[in-house]
Design an enzyme around this catalytic site. Sequence first.
Site, mmCIF file in Angstrom:
data_model
loop_
_atom_site.group_PDB
_atom_site.id
_atom_site.type_symbol
_atom_site.label_atom_id
_atom_site.label_comp_id
_atom_site.label_asym_id
_atom_site.label_seq_id
_atom_site.Cartn_x
_atom_site.Cartn_y
_atom_site.Cartn_z
ATOM 1 N N LYS A 72 30.363 -41.407 117.119
ATOM 2 C CA LYS A 72 29.933 -41.690 118.497
ATOM 3 C C LYS A 72 30.660 -40.774 119.486
ATOM 4 O O LYS A 72 30.041 -40.217 120.384
ATOM 5 C CB LYS A 72 30.246 -43.157 118.816
ATOM 6 C CG LYS A 72 30.175 -43.491 120.280
ATOM 7 C CD LYS A 72 30.555 -44.917 120.568
ATOM 8 C CE LYS A 72 32.040 -45.162 120.790
ATOM 9 N NZ LYS A 72 32.586 -44.686 122.059
ATOM 10 N N ASN A 73 31.962 -40.602 119.300
ATOM 11 C CA ASN A 73 32.741 -39.846 120.280
ATOM 12 C C ASN A 73 32.515 -38.335 120.194
ATOM 13 O O ASN A 73 32.982 -37.584 121.054
ATOM 14 C CB ASN A 73 34.235 -40.152 120.138
ATOM 15 C CG ASN A 73 34.578 -41.519 120.707
ATOM 16 O OD1 ASN A 73 33.723 -42.191 121.278
ATOM 17 N ND2 ASN A 73 35.827 -41.933 120.534
ATOM 18 N N CYS A 170 39.073 -50.347 133.043
ATOM 19 C CA CYS A 170 38.345 -51.052 131.998
ATOM 20 C C CYS A 170 39.333 -51.940 131.249
ATOM 21 O O CYS A 170 40.519 -51.982 131.588
ATOM 22 C CB CYS A 170 37.645 -50.086 131.056
ATOM 23 S SG CYS A 170 38.747 -49.234 129.966
ATOM 24 N N ARG A 175 42.506 -45.998 133.204
ATOM 25 C CA ARG A 175 41.685 -44.868 132.777
ATOM 26 C C ARG A 175 41.094 -44.037 133.927
ATOM 27 O O ARG A 175 39.873 -43.949 134.093
ATOM 28 C CB ARG A 175 40.567 -45.343 131.842
ATOM 29 C CG ARG A 175 41.108 -45.982 130.590
ATOM 30 C CD ARG A 175 40.031 -46.383 129.637
ATOM 31 N NE ARG A 175 39.604 -45.293 128.788
ATOM 32 C CZ ARG A 175 38.684 -45.425 127.831
ATOM 33 N NH1 ARG A 175 38.101 -46.578 127.646
ATOM 34 N NH2 ARG A 175 38.346 -44.413 127.081
ATOM 35 N N ASP A 358 42.553 -45.569 118.641
ATOM 36 C CA ASP A 358 41.337 -46.295 118.261
ATOM 37 C C ASP A 358 41.457 -47.004 116.905
ATOM 38 O O ASP A 358 40.536 -47.708 116.488
ATOM 39 C CB ASP A 358 40.125 -45.337 118.238
ATOM 40 C CG ASP A 358 39.640 -44.996 119.644
ATOM 41 O OD1 ASP A 358 40.130 -45.603 120.613
ATOM 42 O OD2 ASP A 358 38.761 -44.117 119.776
ATOM 43 N N ARG A 450 28.525 -51.345 120.577
ATOM 44 C CA ARG A 450 28.656 -50.079 121.317
ATOM 45 C C ARG A 450 28.959 -48.924 120.384
ATOM 46 O O ARG A 450 28.573 -47.785 120.653
ATOM 47 C CB ARG A 450 29.810 -50.167 122.328
ATOM 48 C CG ARG A 450 29.486 -50.956 123.565
ATOM 49 C CD ARG A 450 30.601 -50.801 124.567
ATOM 50 N NE ARG A 450 30.944 -49.390 124.720
ATOM 51 C CZ ARG A 450 32.121 -48.935 125.126
ATOM 52 N NH1 ARG A 450 33.079 -49.778 125.447
ATOM 53 N NH2 ARG A 450 32.350 -47.652 125.224
HETATM 54 C C1 UD1 Z 1 38.654 -40.817 124.355
HETATM 55 C C2 UD1 Z 1 37.818 -41.615 123.397
HETATM 56 C C3 UD1 Z 1 38.442 -42.974 123.159
HETATM 57 C C4 UD1 Z 1 39.899 -42.826 122.723
HETATM 58 C C5 UD1 Z 1 40.658 -41.932 123.698
HETATM 59 C C6 UD1 Z 1 42.060 -41.607 123.223
HETATM 60 C C7 UD1 Z 1 35.581 -40.768 123.785
HETATM 61 C C8 UD1 Z 1 34.226 -41.010 124.330
HETATM 62 N N1 UD1 Z 1 36.494 -41.745 123.950
HETATM 63 O O1 UD1 Z 1 38.665 -41.543 125.598
HETATM 64 O O2 UD1 Z 1 37.695 -43.629 122.136
HETATM 65 O O3 UD1 Z 1 40.506 -44.086 122.696
HETATM 66 O O4 UD1 Z 1 39.982 -40.678 123.870
HETATM 67 O O5 UD1 Z 1 42.019 -40.995 121.981
HETATM 68 O O6 UD1 Z 1 35.841 -39.737 123.208
HETATM 69 N N2 UD1 Z 1 43.969 -39.983 131.687
HETATM 70 C C9 UD1 Z 1 44.367 -39.774 132.988
HETATM 71 N N3 UD1 Z 1 43.554 -39.013 133.789
HETATM 72 C C10 UD1 Z 1 42.389 -38.457 133.355
HETATM 73 C C11 UD1 Z 1 41.998 -38.691 132.009
HETATM 74 C C12 UD1 Z 1 42.810 -39.455 131.202
HETATM 75 O O7 UD1 Z 1 45.422 -40.244 133.414
HETATM 76 O O8 UD1 Z 1 41.706 -37.774 134.149
HETATM 77 C C13 UD1 Z 1 44.819 -40.810 130.805
HETATM 78 C C14 UD1 Z 1 44.114 -42.086 130.312
HETATM 79 O O9 UD1 Z 1 44.213 -43.146 131.255
HETATM 80 C C15 UD1 Z 1 44.866 -42.359 129.025
HETATM 81 C C16 UD1 Z 1 45.167 -40.952 128.503
HETATM 82 O O10 UD1 Z 1 45.067 -40.070 129.611
HETATM 83 O O11 UD1 Z 1 46.061 -43.024 129.310
HETATM 84 C C17 UD1 Z 1 44.231 -40.464 127.427
HETATM 85 O O12 UD1 Z 1 42.898 -40.689 127.848
HETATM 86 P P1 UD1 Z 1 41.690 -39.804 127.343
HETATM 87 O O13 UD1 Z 1 42.106 -38.949 126.205
HETATM 88 O O14 UD1 Z 1 41.077 -39.124 128.519
HETATM 89 O O15 UD1 Z 1 40.689 -40.908 126.824
HETATM 90 P P2 UD1 Z 1 39.145 -40.806 126.913
HETATM 91 O O16 UD1 Z 1 38.759 -39.367 126.837
HETATM 92 O O17 UD1 Z 1 38.643 -41.625 128.061
#
Ligand code: UD1
Length: 484
Positions: A72-73, A170, A175, A358, A450
């Site tokens: 999915k990701n 969320c 996030r 995850d 999901r």
């Molecule tokens: C993706 C995955 C999710 C997984 C996560 C971490 C998808 C669709 N989802 O989520 O399943 O749990 O990676 O491996 O691929 N952060 C910030 N600012 C930003 C972006 C992120 O502070 O602009 C922080 C987040 O709050 C979190 C950390 O960085 O604490 C990592 O988040 P991120 O790697 O971005 O997670 P996702 O990409 O949302």
Amino acid sequence: MKLVPKSLNARPGKAESLPPGPLPELRKPVSRSRTIRIDFRNGEIAPESLMDKFVIRGGNPLVGSVRISGAKNAALPAMAAALLTDEPVILENIPDVRDIHTERNLLVSMGAEVELGYGRASHRTTISCSNLVNPEAAYELVKTMRASTLVLGPLVARTGRARVSQPGGCAIGARPIDLHIKGLERLGAAIKQEHGYIEASAERLRGGHIIFDKITVTGTEDLMMAATLAEGETIMENCAREPEVIDLAALLTKMGAKIEGAGTHTIRIHGVEKLHGARHRIIPDRIEAGTFVIAAVLTGGDLQLTNCDPSHLGSLIQKLEECGVSITAGTDSMRVTNGHQLVAADISTEEFPGFPTDMQAQYMTLATQAQGTSLITENIFENRFMHAGELARMGANIKVDGRRAVVRGRTPLSSAAVQCSDLRASASLVIAALVADGETIIDRVYHIDRGYERIEEKLKGVGAQIRRIGEILPRRAAAPSVVA
Ligand code: UD1
């Protein structure tokens, strides 16, 4: 200022002046193989599937073979990448899960043609974004799936503008997407945030130097996509190295992008004028594979996983071996057997190639059955222990303190009524129910829908006693959102 879409047939860089007035009507979606009807509840969960529950009677070992679905990701950013070209992008091994249907609805709402495969080709989708009319991701969709923000970079790169709802927090944490926004600004986009939306615009993005403050998976993907059509070279440092990032780079390269270094901390992208269509097979879902591995281990089963990629599961395999599990890995399959007493081991979630956040919830269920005490540290998200309370209701002994949880092992689990709080927490409860004494009822399984494709059918196929209840309509009819 409200962004008004221009025709996406125009080359990037040829931004039109923004005419006043409201966004035009959505073009009626077209589909070649199956009518897509869009429900403008847009990704809302149909009331009938909101009621779905799993009833699981524990105690059966999982024995046999399970085919792992596409990731999915990896599929979600790949679908967003189709926005970068006016030619069709054909994606294979797309999982049939609700987030994918949400993304289809999102693309169709922008004017994309999304052809759903059916029958034997049910895991293929063809996306054509030749005539996008509405570069907007509405709140109704983004609130159900945060990964909707992956359209931000591709939209502004291709159309010169994007309007994407801010996702908000969320269940597992705040996030934010500030790093996506900062990165786009580094590429020359003007960003406005008002009325809960992020509006980005640029004549044409230009290459830039981005150093991520923090490693972000979708942030890396979003900006990598944006940079493919930027003028000049982009260097991104402190990038995520997840297999899903590498898979996206592979698709973009097939589309004509010039990318080096995906899978390392530094990615270089030489922007091109135009990208073209491509065909691409999505990598297997490492988290689905890991979930089945832990379920097999705990039930004392003997499970063969096919269509998986054990090389993406290194940290999990290593940890399970430390716990005493026996795993035999091939190139695209693995076998897990367990007849031994599990031994406790600590985990600490990290970015890839570390232990995946995850898989943390599923591992916590395993820790409840291991000999000894396990310390689980969650480093990625600040609020990702929601499953601990539900596992405790089934008899687990877990103490949570901030980002740490101490799990005392060898606690017998007994059936209870529990409820899912997020996608991976749901998986941990399903696994707990498979080893619990009696019949567990798991509520709110729409969370699991999901991201896990027909999990109850796959589990049943290898010996689990599980059934879905609460359906009023057949589940297939409830999944894709629809309309006229
Ligand atoms: C993706 C995955 C999710 C997984 C996560 C971490 C998808 C669709 N989802 O989520 O399943 O749990 O990676 O491996 O691929 N952060 C910030 N600012 C930003 C972006 C992120 O502070 O602009 C922080 C987040 O709050 C979190 C950390 O960085 O604490 C990592 O988040 P991120 O790697 O971005 O997670 P996702 O990409 O949302």
